[in-house]
Each structure stands twice: as C-alpha cells, then as structure tokens.
Design a protein around this motif. Structure first.
Motif, short mmCIF file in Angstrom:
data_model
loop_
_atom_site.label_atom_id
_atom_site.label_comp_id
_atom_site.label_asym_id
_atom_site.label_seq_id
_atom_site.Cartn_x
_atom_site.Cartn_y
_atom_site.Cartn_z
N ASP A 1 0.83 -1.20 0.00
CA ASP A 1 0.00 0.00 0.00
C ASP A 1 0.86 1.26 0.00
OD1 ASP A 1 -2.33 -1.45 -0.03
OD2 ASP A 1 -2.68 -1.32 2.13
N SER A 2 2.02 1.21 0.67
CA SER A 2 2.91 2.37 0.68
C SER A 2 3.49 2.63 -0.70
CB SER A 2 4.02 2.20 1.72
OG SER A 2 4.82 1.07 1.42
N ASP A 3 3.72 1.56 -1.48
CA ASP A 3 4.17 1.71 -2.86
C ASP A 3 3.09 2.42 -3.68
OD1 ASP A 3 6.60 0.37 -2.44
OD2 ASP A 3 5.67 -1.58 -2.82
N VAL A 4 1.84 2.04 -3.45
CA VAL A 4 0.71 2.67 -4.14
C VAL A 4 0.69 4.16 -3.82
CG1 VAL A 4 -1.81 2.85 -4.22
CG2 VAL A 4 -0.71 0.60 -4.27
N GLN A 5 0.78 4.48 -2.53
CA GLN A 5 0.74 5.88 -2.09
C GLN A 5 1.84 6.70 -2.75
OE1 GLN A 5 -1.40 7.38 0.32
NE2 GLN A 5 -0.41 9.32 -0.19
N GLU A 6 3.05 6.16 -2.74
CA GLU A 6 4.19 6.89 -3.29
C GLU A 6 4.06 7.07 -4.80
OE1 GLU A 6 9.07 6.49 -3.70
OE2 GLU A 6 7.96 5.13 -2.38
N PHE A 7 3.68 5.99 -5.51
CA PHE A 7 3.62 6.07 -6.97
C PHE A 7 2.49 6.98 -7.45
CE2 PHE A 7 2.33 4.87 -11.20
CZ PHE A 7 3.53 4.86 -11.88
N VAL A 8 1.29 6.79 -6.90
CA VAL A 8 0.16 7.59 -7.36
C VAL A 8 0.39 9.07 -7.07
CG1 VAL A 8 -2.32 8.01 -7.09
CG2 VAL A 8 -1.46 5.67 -7.17
#
Length: 213
Positions: A87-94
């Motif tokens: 989920d942190s990857d999602v947050q950072e990328f988006v």
C-alpha cells in the motif's frame, strides 16, 4: 512478451497519435519523446491480452503503463486494476507519478479527482490501485485488465487470486512487468513461458558497435 491478440479495432491502436495530438507531457511537465527509448513505442502499442516484461530499473515502464491504462479507460471503456507490492508503494507512486500526469495534462484529464489515491474515474470507468500485501487487496474489485507493477516483489498468491477479477470481462487482460529479483523468480518464469522477444541496444562508439540485450 505477448501471447494472445485481443479483438481491438486497428483505428483504436494509435495511442502515439493520442499522445502527440493532445500534447501530453510527463509527470515532470516534459514533452514525451521516445527517441532515446524506442522500445517504449513497442510497449505502448502492444495490446496483447497477456504481456510479460522483464526489464532493468528506471526505463520509464511505470509511466508508460500509466499512460496506456488511462488511454484504455478512455478509448475502450475498461476498468483496470493496477497493483504494486504494498500500500505504501501505491501511495508513493500515485502521488508522485499518476497524480502528476493528471495534473500536468488538464486538456485530457481536467476535473479528475487526485485526492483519492486508490481510485481514478474517467467517464464512469475506473482505475483501481491496490497493494498485494493488503487486507483489502482484490476484494470486490472487478476489472477488464490487471496490471502488476513490480510483479516480482509482490505477493504471488494475491496476484494469482486476482485473476478471478476479470472473469466477467471480454478482454481478460493481464500485464506483468518488473526487474527480476533473482533468476527463476516469478517474472523470469512468466517471461520464459512467453514468446521471449528481446530489445537490442548498440554501442555508439564507431570502433565498438557492440550489440547486447
């Protein structure tokens, strides 16, 4: 690479024309130019049902697939499920890529909500962003296309479970890409089961001209 060809009209394949006619820019506000990365043209224009890409890091893959996904929502009316390992990857990328692309191109994406990290809506169709290591991964989210970014670092059991999310779709697309973590990891195995196309690069030194993948 690509194993199955979907039934998509040829006139709908011109994502490059869409990019240039609408003067789309990158998340940094730069004009999109593929002169130094011509292999991205092949990736952008390939609408195979199944795509596997084994790549090195930092070549523009994630941004290219983001543009391709947004184009598919507008052109084909697909719902898309885009995953990252966490989920942190999602947050950072988006936050740093997808939202920046949307904000930098109001001529196409004007009015899109950038506040919602996990969901983008265009013309009543959605792109959902999910982490595979998440309690909410793959719950009640149906899609026409699954895009698995950093597939090698993702939870493989969740990625496998997500296949069922496309059962109601005519397209049932599944695109995976990653730089492999080890030989014979998930992306390496999947790529070796494909038609294994390779891009070649050449040394520009006239005394060398060495060719390599």
């Amino acid at each position: 690479m690509d194993e199955k060809k979907p039934k998509i009209k040829s006139e709908d394949l011109s994502i490059l024309a869409w990019i240039f006619e609408n003067q789309l820019v990158s998340e940094k506000g730069d004009m999109l130019d593929f002169a130094d990365r011509p292999f991205l043209v092949d990736i952008l224009t390939d609408w195979s049902q199944e795509i596997v890409i084994k790549k090195c890091a930092q070549i523009g893959g994630s941004v290219s697939f983001n543009l391709k996904a947004l184009y598919a929502i507008i052109k084909f009316g697909w719902n898309i499920l885009y995953t990252f390992p966490t989920d942190s990857d999602v947050q950072e990328f988006v936050s740093s890529k997808t939202n920046k692309i949307i904000s930098a191109n109001p001529q196409i994406f004007g009015g899109m909500n950038t506040d919602n990290i996990e969901r983008k809506e265009i013309n009543g169709r959605f792109m959902f962003f999910k982490g595979t290591v998440s309690k909410t991964a793959a719950i009640m989210t149906t899609a026409d296309l699954l895009i698995h970014d950093e597939a090698s670092r993702s939870d493989q059991s969740v990625i496998d479970t997500m296949k069922s999310r496309t059962k109601a779709s005519k397209f049932k697309g599944r695109w995976l890409f990653s730089n492999p973590t080890t030989e014979k990891d998930a992306i390496d195995i999947a790529w070796n089961q494909s038609d294994r196309k390779e891009w070649m690069v050449f040394c520009h030194n006239p005394e060398c001209k060495h060719e390599q993948t």
